[in-house]
Write an enzyme that holds these catalytic residues in place. Sequence first.
Site, PDB file in Angstrom:
ATOM      1  N   CYS A   1       0.851  -1.188   0.000  1.00  0.00           N
ATOM      2  CA  CYS A   1       0.000   0.000   0.000  1.00  0.00           C
ATOM      3  C   CYS A   1       0.884   1.233   0.000  1.00  0.00           C
ATOM      4  O   CYS A   1       1.874   1.289   0.723  1.00  0.00           O
ATOM      5  CB  CYS A   1      -0.882  -0.009   1.252  1.00  0.00           C
ATOM      6  SG  CYS A   1      -1.928   1.447   1.399  1.00  0.00           S
TER       7      CYS A   1
ATOM      8  N   HIS B   1      -9.006  -3.513  -2.282  1.00  0.00           N
ATOM      9  CA  HIS B   1      -8.077  -2.711  -1.480  1.00  0.00           C
ATOM     10  C   HIS B   1      -8.484  -1.227  -1.498  1.00  0.00           C
ATOM     11  O   HIS B   1      -8.531  -0.579  -0.446  1.00  0.00           O
ATOM     12  CB  HIS B   1      -6.658  -2.913  -2.035  1.00  0.00           C
ATOM     13  CG  HIS B   1      -5.583  -2.163  -1.295  1.00  0.00           C
ATOM     14  ND1 HIS B   1      -4.621  -2.796  -0.538  1.00  0.00           N
ATOM     15  CD2 HIS B   1      -5.322  -0.832  -1.209  1.00  0.00           C
ATOM     16  CE1 HIS B   1      -3.820  -1.881  -0.018  1.00  0.00           C
ATOM     17  NE2 HIS B   1      -4.213  -0.684  -0.405  1.00  0.00           N
ATOM     18  N   GLU B   2      -8.786  -0.699  -2.686  1.00  0.00           N
ATOM     19  CA  GLU B   2      -9.120   0.729  -2.793  1.00  0.00           C
ATOM     20  C   GLU B   2     -10.484   1.041  -2.183  1.00  0.00           C
ATOM     21  O   GLU B   2     -10.653   2.077  -1.537  1.00  0.00           O
ATOM     22  CB  GLU B   2      -9.070   1.201  -4.254  1.00  0.00           C
ATOM     23  CG  GLU B   2      -7.708   1.067  -4.930  1.00  0.00           C
ATOM     24  CD  GLU B   2      -6.551   1.627  -4.117  1.00  0.00           C
ATOM     25  OE1 GLU B   2      -6.739   2.607  -3.367  1.00  0.00           O
ATOM     26  OE2 GLU B   2      -5.438   1.070  -4.217  1.00  0.00           O
TER      27      GLU B   2
ATOM     28  N   HIS C   1     -10.125   1.501   1.404  1.00  0.00           N
ATOM     29  CA  HIS C   1      -9.637   2.836   1.765  1.00  0.00           C
ATOM     30  C   HIS C   1     -10.796   3.819   1.889  1.00  0.00           C
ATOM     31  O   HIS C   1     -10.824   4.659   2.787  1.00  0.00           O
ATOM     32  CB  HIS C   1      -8.673   3.369   0.705  1.00  0.00           C
ATOM     33  CG  HIS C   1      -7.245   2.958   0.908  1.00  0.00           C
ATOM     34  ND1 HIS C   1      -6.534   3.251   2.039  1.00  0.00           N
ATOM     35  CD2 HIS C   1      -6.394   2.272   0.104  1.00  0.00           C
ATOM     36  CE1 HIS C   1      -5.297   2.768   1.933  1.00  0.00           C
ATOM     37  NE2 HIS C   1      -5.187   2.158   0.765  1.00  0.00           N
TER      38      HIS C   1
HETATM   39 ZN   LIG Z   1      -3.580   1.215  -0.089  1.00  0.00          ZN
END
Ligand SMILES: [Zn+2]
Length: 169
Positions: free
Chosen positions: A90, A132-133, A136
């Site tokens: 990341c 993953h995004e 976030h």
């Molecule tokens: Zn990340």
Amino acid sequence: MRVTPPNEKLNELSRVLENTMREAEGIGLAAPQIGVSLQIAVVDLRKVEKRPSTMELMGKPVDWRVHMPLFFCNPVITLTRKRDDEDEGCLSFPNLHGPVRRSLRIQMDYLDLKGHPVTLTAGGLLARALQHEVDHLMGILFIDRMAPDVRRALSPELEILQQKQLARK
Ligand SMILES: [Zn+2]
């Protein structure tokens, strides 16, 4: 916060996201990572050769490369049950890597920068990068998804990163 594309501020933000991602040589970036709490993120996997991806748009297989960089707003992800552990990193945690369990295939409903609703199905690395995004955007970090023993093994590195971040503030 949800966004309402199309608008010029969002286009501007998308350019900042893309440039920041490129400068850091990352494959994805979400607005909260640059201090903006808006529901927009980008991925671009064209530099990754060893980990394959698949993509379907509105149910039809497409060449995902043509759709990169892929910007998405207000995403809603549907996970499938089959999952595996693969190495993940990341941009918010330089040099930190570890296995994270993710769905192999996902569906994502979102708005593109023009405000068009899109239904995308992804497999392989693209499925992982999108999960993953989207995490976030919900304030979830990849280290939060790690198995406790994996995270414990990384805790010395995490502490060093945290101290560096504190020193910068
Ligand atoms: Zn990340």
